[in-house]
Design an enzyme around this catalytic site. Structure first.
Site, PDB file in Angstrom:
ATOM      1  CG  PHE B 113      -2.336   0.135   1.024  1.00  0.00           C
ATOM      2  CD1 PHE B 113      -2.998  -0.754   0.191  1.00  0.00           C
ATOM      3  CD2 PHE B 113      -3.064   1.149   1.637  1.00  0.00           C
ATOM      4  CE1 PHE B 113      -4.353  -0.628  -0.031  1.00  0.00           C
ATOM      5  CE2 PHE B 113      -4.417   1.283   1.414  1.00  0.00           C
ATOM      6  CZ  PHE B 113      -5.070   0.390   0.582  1.00  0.00           C
ATOM      7  CD  GLN B 233      -5.701  10.562   3.248  1.00  0.00           C
ATOM      8  OE1 GLN B 233      -6.465   9.628   3.461  1.00  0.00           O
ATOM      9  NE2 GLN B 233      -4.406  10.471   3.456  1.00  0.00           N
ATOM     10  CG  HIS B 235      -9.114   9.017  -2.466  1.00  0.00           C
ATOM     11  ND1 HIS B 235      -9.080   8.717  -3.803  1.00  0.00           N
ATOM     12  CD2 HIS B 235      -8.541   7.984  -1.809  1.00  0.00           C
ATOM     13  CE1 HIS B 235      -8.511   7.524  -3.941  1.00  0.00           C
ATOM     14  NE2 HIS B 235      -8.179   7.058  -2.754  1.00  0.00           N
ATOM     15  CG  LEU B 245     -12.309   5.701  -2.684  1.00  0.00           C
ATOM     16  CD1 LEU B 245     -11.753   7.081  -2.420  1.00  0.00           C
ATOM     17  CD2 LEU B 245     -11.893   4.760  -1.574  1.00  0.00           C
ATOM     18  CD  GLU B 248      -3.691   5.441  -3.650  1.00  0.00           C
ATOM     19  OE1 GLU B 248      -4.501   6.134  -3.012  1.00  0.00           O
ATOM     20  OE2 GLU B 248      -2.583   5.114  -3.226  1.00  0.00           O
ATOM     21  NE  ARG B 281      -4.978   7.607  -0.735  1.00  0.00           N
ATOM     22  CZ  ARG B 281      -5.615   6.902   0.184  1.00  0.00           C
ATOM     23  NH1 ARG B 281      -6.092   7.507   1.262  1.00  0.00           N
ATOM     24  NH2 ARG B 281      -5.775   5.627   0.043  1.00  0.00           N
ATOM     25  CG  HIS B 346     -10.656   9.399   1.777  1.00  0.00           C
ATOM     26  ND1 HIS B 346     -11.720   8.565   1.527  1.00  0.00           N
ATOM     27  CD2 HIS B 346      -9.605   8.590   2.076  1.00  0.00           C
ATOM     28  CE1 HIS B 346     -11.340   7.307   1.676  1.00  0.00           C
ATOM     29  NE2 HIS B 346     -10.069   7.292   2.010  1.00  0.00           N
ATOM     30  NE  ARG B 381      -6.953   7.501   6.636  1.00  0.00           N
ATOM     31  CZ  ARG B 381      -7.363   6.488   5.878  1.00  0.00           C
ATOM     32  NH1 ARG B 381      -7.066   5.249   6.198  1.00  0.00           N
ATOM     33  NH2 ARG B 381      -8.076   6.705   4.789  1.00  0.00           N
TER      34      ARG B 381
HETATM   35  C1  LIG Z   1     -14.604   5.161   1.214  1.00  0.00           C
HETATM   36  C2  LIG Z   1     -13.657   4.970   2.365  1.00  0.00           C
HETATM   37  C3  LIG Z   1     -12.644   4.014   2.280  1.00  0.00           C
HETATM   38  C4  LIG Z   1     -11.766   3.811   3.338  1.00  0.00           C
HETATM   39  N1  LIG Z   1     -10.818   2.830   3.225  1.00  0.00           N
HETATM   40  C5  LIG Z   1      -9.988   2.605   4.277  1.00  0.00           C
HETATM   41  C6  LIG Z   1      -9.025   1.558   4.224  1.00  0.00           C
HETATM   42  O1  LIG Z   1      -8.910   0.858   3.234  1.00  0.00           O
HETATM   43  N2  LIG Z   1      -8.223   1.342   5.281  1.00  0.00           N
HETATM   44  C7  LIG Z   1      -8.320   2.086   6.405  1.00  0.00           C
HETATM   45  O2  LIG Z   1      -7.585   1.818   7.333  1.00  0.00           O
HETATM   46  N3  LIG Z   1      -9.237   3.088   6.496  1.00  0.00           N
HETATM   47  C8  LIG Z   1     -10.060   3.366   5.470  1.00  0.00           C
HETATM   48  N4  LIG Z   1     -10.986   4.379   5.561  1.00  0.00           N
HETATM   49  C9  LIG Z   1     -11.119   5.124   6.811  1.00  0.00           C
HETATM   50  C10 LIG Z   1     -11.911   4.350   7.851  1.00  0.00           C
HETATM   51  O3  LIG Z   1     -12.830   3.515   7.218  1.00  0.00           O
HETATM   52  C11 LIG Z   1     -12.694   5.239   8.799  1.00  0.00           C
HETATM   53  O4  LIG Z   1     -11.860   6.179   9.328  1.00  0.00           O
HETATM   54  C12 LIG Z   1     -13.267   4.441   9.940  1.00  0.00           C
HETATM   55  O5  LIG Z   1     -14.066   3.406   9.448  1.00  0.00           O
HETATM   56  C13 LIG Z   1     -14.082   5.262  10.919  1.00  0.00           C
HETATM   57  O6  LIG Z   1     -14.651   4.376  11.882  1.00  0.00           O
HETATM   58  P1  LIG Z   1     -15.376   4.881  13.159  1.00  0.00           P
HETATM   59  O7  LIG Z   1     -15.739   3.702  13.961  1.00  0.00           O
HETATM   60  O8  LIG Z   1     -14.573   5.906  13.811  1.00  0.00           O
HETATM   61  O9  LIG Z   1     -16.664   5.622  12.619  1.00  0.00           O
HETATM   62  P2  LIG Z   1     -17.914   5.131  11.755  1.00  0.00           P
HETATM   63  O10 LIG Z   1     -17.754   3.785  11.229  1.00  0.00           O
HETATM   64  O11 LIG Z   1     -18.229   6.228  10.821  1.00  0.00           O
HETATM   65  O12 LIG Z   1     -19.062   5.023  12.812  1.00  0.00           O
HETATM   66  C14 LIG Z   1     -19.653   6.137  13.409  1.00  0.00           C
HETATM   67  C15 LIG Z   1     -20.736   5.648  14.302  1.00  0.00           C
HETATM   68  O13 LIG Z   1     -21.185   6.690  15.129  1.00  0.00           O
HETATM   69  C16 LIG Z   1     -22.565   6.774  15.125  1.00  0.00           C
HETATM   70  N5  LIG Z   1     -22.930   8.146  15.404  1.00  0.00           N
HETATM   71  C17 LIG Z   1     -22.462   9.266  14.805  1.00  0.00           C
HETATM   72  N6  LIG Z   1     -23.036  10.342  15.352  1.00  0.00           N
HETATM   73  C18 LIG Z   1     -23.869   9.903  16.317  1.00  0.00           C
HETATM   74  C19 LIG Z   1     -24.747  10.536  17.222  1.00  0.00           C
HETATM   75  N7  LIG Z   1     -24.900  11.847  17.257  1.00  0.00           N
HETATM   76  N8  LIG Z   1     -25.460   9.783  18.055  1.00  0.00           N
HETATM   77  C20 LIG Z   1     -25.351   8.436  18.029  1.00  0.00           C
HETATM   78  N9  LIG Z   1     -24.531   7.799  17.208  1.00  0.00           N
HETATM   79  C21 LIG Z   1     -23.804   8.522  16.357  1.00  0.00           C
HETATM   80  C22 LIG Z   1     -22.968   6.272  13.768  1.00  0.00           C
HETATM   81  O14 LIG Z   1     -24.261   5.739  13.829  1.00  0.00           O
HETATM   82  C23 LIG Z   1     -21.957   5.169  13.539  1.00  0.00           C
HETATM   83  O15 LIG Z   1     -22.403   3.980  14.124  1.00  0.00           O
HETATM   84  C24 LIG Z   1     -11.872   4.604   4.501  1.00  0.00           C
HETATM   85  C25 LIG Z   1     -12.875   5.570   4.583  1.00  0.00           C
HETATM   86  C26 LIG Z   1     -13.745   5.770   3.529  1.00  0.00           C
HETATM   87  C27 LIG Z   1     -14.797   6.826   3.648  1.00  0.00           C
END
Ligand SMILES: Cc1cc2nc3c(=O)[nH]c(=O)nc-3n(C[C@H](O)[C@H](O)[C@H](O)COP(=O)(O)OP(=O)(O)OC[C@H]3O[C@@H](n4cnc5c(N)ncnc54)[C@H](O)[C@@H]3O)c2cc1C
Ligand code: HEM
Ligand code: SF4
Ligand code: F3S
Ligand code: FES
Lengths: 143, 612, 290, 121
Positions: B113, B233, B235, B245, B248, B281, B346, B381
């Site tokens: 990667f 970041q 993308h 998305l 890459e 990126r 992103h 990142r």
């Molecule tokens: C398209 C895409 C591809 C990616 N690919 C990669 C990758 O290949 N490798 C990598 O390491 N990272 C990747 N990332 C980054 C990574 O996926 C995210 O940073 C990560 O999943 C965030 O996880 P999280 O648990 O913090 O939040 P999320 O999974 O966004 O979860 C947020 C949670 O909070 C809850 N919530 C939010 N606000 C409230 C509220 N007010 N009250 C109650 N609940 C609430 C939502 O319901 C949800 O359950 C990618 C991101 C994107 C967008």
């Protein structure tokens, strides 16, 4: 508090126009299955005349003395309606058999991608066989 | 009122991991999430999880790559914790049944990667995040952890001592989206925020509609500083109409970028004479925007990513899902026409300031995942580093909240004697201020100094009043209008390119949004599943978050990682090896800095030129 | 604003004219010109077309919406526009009370399965230009409607949970001395499709049997079980336990191979095939004891 | 594991037997139809003809087996269909009882008829 709304039957059969092949196959198979079992019961009932027949019972048909069994069967066969129903029965049976085969294939996991095509094929074949059998079924009967 | 030991807000990867960890540590845990867990945006991650699993690789290399990638704005204790724990956490996922892709010998597959010195990105097809999310949700079901799904958390119930370091968080206030009921959730031991990214502050983002930075805003208003918010970041290849998305991988396989004149601009206009489309990126994103700005964009908006020359066979073999994405979301057939792409927001490197145990400066308040900033990602990142952050720091936050001793943290949080105040920058508006009377600072979020229950009841009461006010108001402005304006301001001025004037303009526009928000109303009169109301509340959060991003972008006058400033196109290590912290001080955000920690366990990371 | 945007009219509620006036968001629309995203407007002008959508409306609390009706909206067309984009536009520009679930916009969160022109589809994954107009958008059939396009998913979740959807090995050792388990690429390939499910509920909604028998596990849950039953990492005993859950009264046997589930699944999971395979597995397992 | 394995899980066995009987029926039903409508025409059926055919032990046994499988297949099919439509509890038991009785009667009557045809009664 919050309630919810149940749209009821509209969804089940009110949308028949949107049914897909698999659903039609299911409905037809059901229908033909029921017809067949229904027929089986009547069939045995009709054949029961053979009990009398075996005991030598006879009946008068057109001045001729005939075995009841023979008479019943031939009498029925003489009716155009019965002949038509027989054609229907054949269609039903053929469809049930063909689609049944299709279902057996599905059960074995064979040709699942072609499930809709095989349903249409069953329909077409049923039609063809039925039409082809009409002459045989309708010989020797007058309306 | 509901009562549990630990309340986890958010059920994405970070939240689920935290809940499982707290449960294993013996706490009575509940998850409160505005979406059902499996709907969380973690499910969108495609690439993979970085973990030094193989022989020949080790955690120190991973830490080194991460530090370098962060442009030396990562804190070494955090970076090293991530690198050290990621392998075992990844294997743990494997034991929970996560369907990783496999090698012939049955071991999990790893792929190279960007920015990694070893192929250590562990993946499950092109849907790693989906599997990670579902696998962990399964474990939550197994453990019978209580999930309040479709409960929207509005506020934290925090005491209101003057110094945030003295405050205590006793729970949250949430409303049941389905019925509209507002209830308090008392947390006897801790609240873990895991609410994900703030991507909706921009109008073009790969993030979900639910990524509205709620956790950021709640923690911020409760007194926990937001850290390094300027680092966003972008993308380079997202689809223009939806922001979906395009991985890459397309460029990796040989996909080419063209402008409207049919020029292969990465080379022809000299943006990256060596690596061309495969430059990092930020470089590619800036190149694309320059083309569009100089009038060589297609429809003045995007550029073309062409993969037709790769041939149908190769495309079907390796990039099949890209064909589906382009077809389903853009209506374009990648086999016969080039795909439109443009840079999209992103990931947010910054977030709620926490230490290695996930704790903020407010007692009992934790944060993990994208909404938190430990900081592992610093200025930039690396792909594949966010998912391990979720599981490593999600777990730590959960355990610590449940009362386990994880040792003293090395990272400090909150305003203290090790910080330096911002004094130089001249701000065009008073941050946080709507220019109208909004008396009450923290108290506006309902805090009082009282016993836990008292604090919670007060907060619930304030929340109810706020909702009643929004619902009762007959007319005014609708949130969609404010949100659109905010997103546009951010995309126009705090995007990939940042100029001093632009960012100032954004701050003024944000201020206008804040003022307009005073007049916001909810048109939908129903309490049942009122998404109008929910989005109205989210919009307020977006305003706060967007403002911190713009503030950070204004004060940091250097070019580091993803943050680029027109007037200052170089990295200034003497001055800027420090984190930007913004804290909501009675509604008038104050800005201060904390030095970055570059001393690791065995070595000190010396800032080097970031070139690949 | 523009001429192409005919005002949305409430169609099937003529008995109550007052309501019609109250509901018609036309006024907002006229004044809300500023809301329109510049791009959208520009492209709409370019293409000069609007899409006609008819959206199911219901709200137990709001007078005039207690009896379900369809509202018409005319949304400016943009290249690449999906059904979800269209309803979002209608909500943001015409009627903010229009309610539906959505989040990721990229077919991974499974929130926005709707009944579009008579078929269960993901709003975000359906190009509106592929559909016949007017595009009729309704909530998923066979589920209670909470409001507008939002249905009650609880039953679906319950069914998913019934199949014990989690790895059962109890022996997960302390994290520090975990050894990676082995799995052949073939075995991983075998469960690949089944592991793609995003819990959208489209399949369950399309299945007639599930509609008639509330206790039927349904295609999604059975597929979930398939994913575990076929994974070699779990041992035989657990597999048998799983099969026993599946072969109960309301389990796999209920499936009548209607294939509707397979046809609507936005993730192209061969659901019927998986269900059939489990039936065979269950029969095989039982035959062993004869 | 504590529970006892039973090979007679109701759904499973029924499902399986439905397929097995179906496979058998395909052959016999086709044969039956062909024989009585195409080789011998139904309208020419006489007691004599029937009796002659029935004298053949193989044919006789096939017909009896045909009857039994068809009855099982048909009745089991009907039962499944009803259960699929949500037949539950007491009514389900009652339906099962009625259907079982009906099929036993049918088979008994059928065999009686067949024996009569063979001239054994
Ligand atoms: C398209 C895409 C591809 C990616 N690919 C990669 C990758 O290949 N490798 C990598 O390491 N990272 C990747 N990332 C980054 C990574 O996926 C995210 O940073 C990560 O999943 C965030 O996880 P999280 O648990 O913090 O939040 P999320 O999974 O966004 O979860 C947020 C949670 O909070 C809850 N919530 C939010 N606000 C409230 C509220 N007010 N009250 C109650 N609940 C609430 C939502 O319901 C949800 O359950 C990618 C991101 C994107 C967008
Ligand atoms: C000749 C070949 C036959 C084949 C291949 C066949 C096949 C099948 C199959 C596979 C089913 C199961 C459908 C399911 O469970 O999804 C079925 C159902 C059924 N069959 Fe047959 N069958 C045959 C003959 C018969 C006969 C002779 C009868 C009548 C006595 C009959 C009556 C039924 C009935 C009533 C059903 C249940 C239909 C329903 O689902 O409501 N079948 N058949
Ligand atoms: S199996 Fe397919 S249709 Fe069913 S819930 Fe899963 S993704 Fe949706
Ligand atoms: S639609 Fe239903 S009947 Fe079976 S094949 Fe799918 S579960
Ligand atoms: S919005 Fe997530 S699946 Fe459509």
């Amino acid at each position: 508090m919050s309630q919810s709304y149940n749209r009821g039957l509209v969804e089940d059969f009110g949308r028949w126009k949107e049914f897909s092949a698999g659903m039609w196959a299911w409905i037809f198979h059901k229908f033909t299955g029921w017809v067949l079992i229904g027929y089986l019961f009547t069939h045995i009932a009709v054949l029961s005349t053979s009990i009398g027949g075996a005991q030598g019972e006879t009946t008068m048909v057109g001045g001729e003395e005939l075995n009841v069994y023979t008479a019943t069967l031939q009498g029925l066969e003489g009716l155009f309606l019965i002949r038509l129903l027989e054609v229907g029965l054949l269609a039903v049976a053929v469809f049930h058999i063909l689609n049944g085969l299709r279902l057996l294939m599905v059960d074995l996991g064979v040709g699942l991608e072609a499930q809709d095509k095989s349903f249409y094929a069953s329909l077409v074949l049923t039609g063809a066989i039925t039409v082809a059998s009409v002459p045989t079924f309708l010989t020797g009967v007058t309306i | 009122m509901y009562e549990h030991d630990v309340i986890v807000v958010g059920a994405g990867g970070a939240g689920l991991r935290a809940a499982i960890a707290a449960h294993e540590a013996g706490a009575d845990v509940a998850m409160v999430s505005k979406l059902h867990p499996v709907r969380s945006h973690t499910g969108a991650a495609e690439g993979g999880i970085n973990a030094a699993l193989q022989e020949g690789d080790d955690w120190e290399l991973h830490a080194y790559d991460t530090m370098k990638g962060s442009d030396y704005l990562g804190d070494a204790p955090a970076v090293e914790t991530l690198a050290k724990n990621s392998p075992e956490e990844t294997i743990n996922l494997e034991h929970w049944g996560m369907p990783f892709s496999r090698e012939e010998d049955g071991t999990v597959s790893q792929r190279p990667f960007g920015g990694l010195s070893y192929p250590r990105t562990t993946y499950a097809g092109a849907e790693t995040g989906h599997h990670l999310l579902h696998t962990m949700y399964e474990q939550v079901v197994k453990r019978g952890i209580q999930v309040y799904d479709e409960w929207y958390v509005m506020n934290l119930a925090t005491t209101d001592e003057a110094d945030p370091n003295d405050r205590e968080c006793h729970g949250v206030v949430a409303y049941d989206v389905q019925s509209g009921n507002i209830e308090g959730f008392k947390a006897n031991q801790g609240v873990v925020l895991a609410t994900g990214g703030p991507g909706q502050a921009f109008d073009h983002t790969t993030n979900a509609v639910s990524c509205t930075g709620d956790g950021h805003a709640m923690a911020y208003r409760a007194g926990a500083p937001l850290e390094d918010m300027e680092f966003i970041q972008f993308h380079p290849t997202s689809l223009p109409s939806t922001g979906v998305l395009i991985s890459e991988g397309v460029r990796g396989e040989g996909g080419i970028l063209y402008n409207s004149e049919g020029e292969r601009f990465m080379f022809e206009h000299g943006y990256a004479n060596n690596s061309g489309e495969l430059a990092s990126r930020d470089v590619v994103a800036r190149a694309e925007l320059t083309e569009v700005d100089e009038g060589r964009g297609v429809e003045d908006e995007y550029v073309h990513l062409d993969m037709r020359h790769l041939g149908e066979e190769r495309i079907m073999d390796r990039l099949e899902n890209i064909l589906h994405l382009a077809e389903d979301f853009e209506g374009v057939d990648g086999l016969v026409e080039p795909m439109p792409v443009k840079p999209g927001q992103h990931y947010a490197m910054g977030g709620i300031e926490v230490d290695e145990n996930g704790q903020t400066c407010v007692n009992g308040l934790y944060a993990a995942g994208e909404c938190a900033c430990v900081s592992v990602h610093g200025g930039n990142r690396l792909g594949g580093n966010a998912l391990p952050e979720l599981i490593v720091f999600g777990k730590r936050a959960g355990r610590h909240a449940a009362g386990e001793d994880l040792g003293d943290p090395e990272i400090r949080t909150g305003y203290g004697d090790d910080v330096e105040d911002e004094t130089e920058t001249d701000l065009p508006v008073t941050p946080g201020d709507a220019g109208v009377d909004t008396s009450g600072g923290v108290a506006a979020d309902g805090g009082v100094t009282a016993d836990a229950e008292g604090v919670l009841e007060r907060t619930v009461e304030t929340a109810r009043q706020r909702v009643d006010r929004l619902m009762d108001k007959e007319d005014g402005v609708q949130h969609a209008e404010i949100r659109a304006k905010l997103q546009k301001a951010m995309t126009d001025y705090v995007n990939v390119f940042r100029t001093e004037e632009g960012v100032k303009k954004a701050l003024r526009l944000i201020r206008e949004c804040r003022q307009e928000y005073q007049d916001v109303y909810v048109d939908d009169p129903s309490r049942t599943f009122n998404t109008d109301l929910q989005q109205t509340i989210e919009t307020r959060n977006l305003i706060d978050v967007a403002e911190t991003i713009a503030l950070g972008a204004l004060v940091r006058d250097e070019f580091r990682g993803a943050h680029w400033r027109k007037e200052h196109q170089e990295r200034k290590d003497e001055e800027w090896l420090k984190h930007t912290l913004i804290s909501w001080d009675d509604g008038e955000p104050s800005i201060f800095y904390r030095p970055v920690i570059l001393e690791g366990e065995n070595k000190t990371y010396e800032p080097k030129e970031r070139s690949y | 604003m523009s001429t192409q945007q005919a005002e949305p009219e409430s169609q099937e509620a003529p008995e109550d004219p007052a309501m019609k006036g109250a509901e018609s968001p036309a006024a907002d629309e006229q004044t809300g010109g500023g809301m329109v995203d510049d791009h959208a407007e520009k492209r709409a002008e370019l293409e000069g077309e609007t899409v006609h959508i008819k959206v199911f409306r219901y709200d137990p609390e709001v007078e005039g919406k207690q009896e379900p009706r369809f509202d018409d909206f005319h949304v400016p067309f943009e290249k690449g526009m999906t059904v979800l984009d269209a309803v979002m536009y209608a909500r943001d520009e015409y009627d903010s009370s229009l309610t539906f679930r959505h989040s990721c916009r990229q077919a991974v969160c499974g929130s926005d399965a709707f009944f579009v022109n008579g078929k269960q589809r993901l709003g975000c994954k359906t190009q509106i230009s592929d559909l016949e107009q007017p595009v009729r958008i309704e909530p998923l059939p066979h589920q209670e409607v909470v409001k507008d396009l939002v249905v009650d998913m609880d039953h679906f979740y319950d069914q998913m949970h019934t199949v014990e959807p989690y790895f059962q090995d109890e022996d997960t050792p302390a994290t520090e001395d975990l050894e990676e388990q082995r799995q052949t690429p073939e075995n991983r390939e075998k469960i690949k499709m089944s592991s793609r499910c995003i819990w959208c509920g489209a399949c369950m909604s399309s299945c007639n049997i599930a509609a008639g028998d509330n206790e039927y596990l349904g295609p999604a849950a059975i597929n979930k079980a398939y994913k575990f039953a076929m994974d070699d990492r779990e041992d035989e005993q657990i597999k048998e336990h799983r099969l026993r859950i599946l072969e109960q009264e309301h389990g796999v046997w209920r499936c009548q191979t209607q294939f509707s589930c397979t046809e609507v699944c936005p993730k192209d999971i061969p659901l019927t095939e998986h269900i059939q395979e489990l039936k065979r597995e269950a029969v095989k397992k039982n035959l062993k004891f004869w | 594991m504590a529970e006892r394995y039973s090979s007679f899980t109701p759904g499973g066995t029924g499902w399986f037997l439905q397929r097995i009987t179906a496979a058998f029926l395909v052959v016999v039903l086709a044969f039956h139809f062909f024989l009585l409508h195409f080789v011998n025409h139904a309208y020419e059926v006489t007691f004599m003809g029937t009796q002659t055919r029935m004298q053949n032990v193989g044919y006789f046994l096939t017909m009896v087996l045909f009857l039994i499988t068809a009855t099982f297949h048909g009745v089991n099919g009907v039962y499944n269909a009803l259960v699929n439509q949500g037949l539950e509890g007491g009514r389900k038991k009652a339906v099962l009882a009625v259907l079982t009785l009906a099929s036993v009667a049918l088979v008994a009557q059928g065999i009686y008829v067949a024996l009569a045809m063979r001239g054994m009664i």
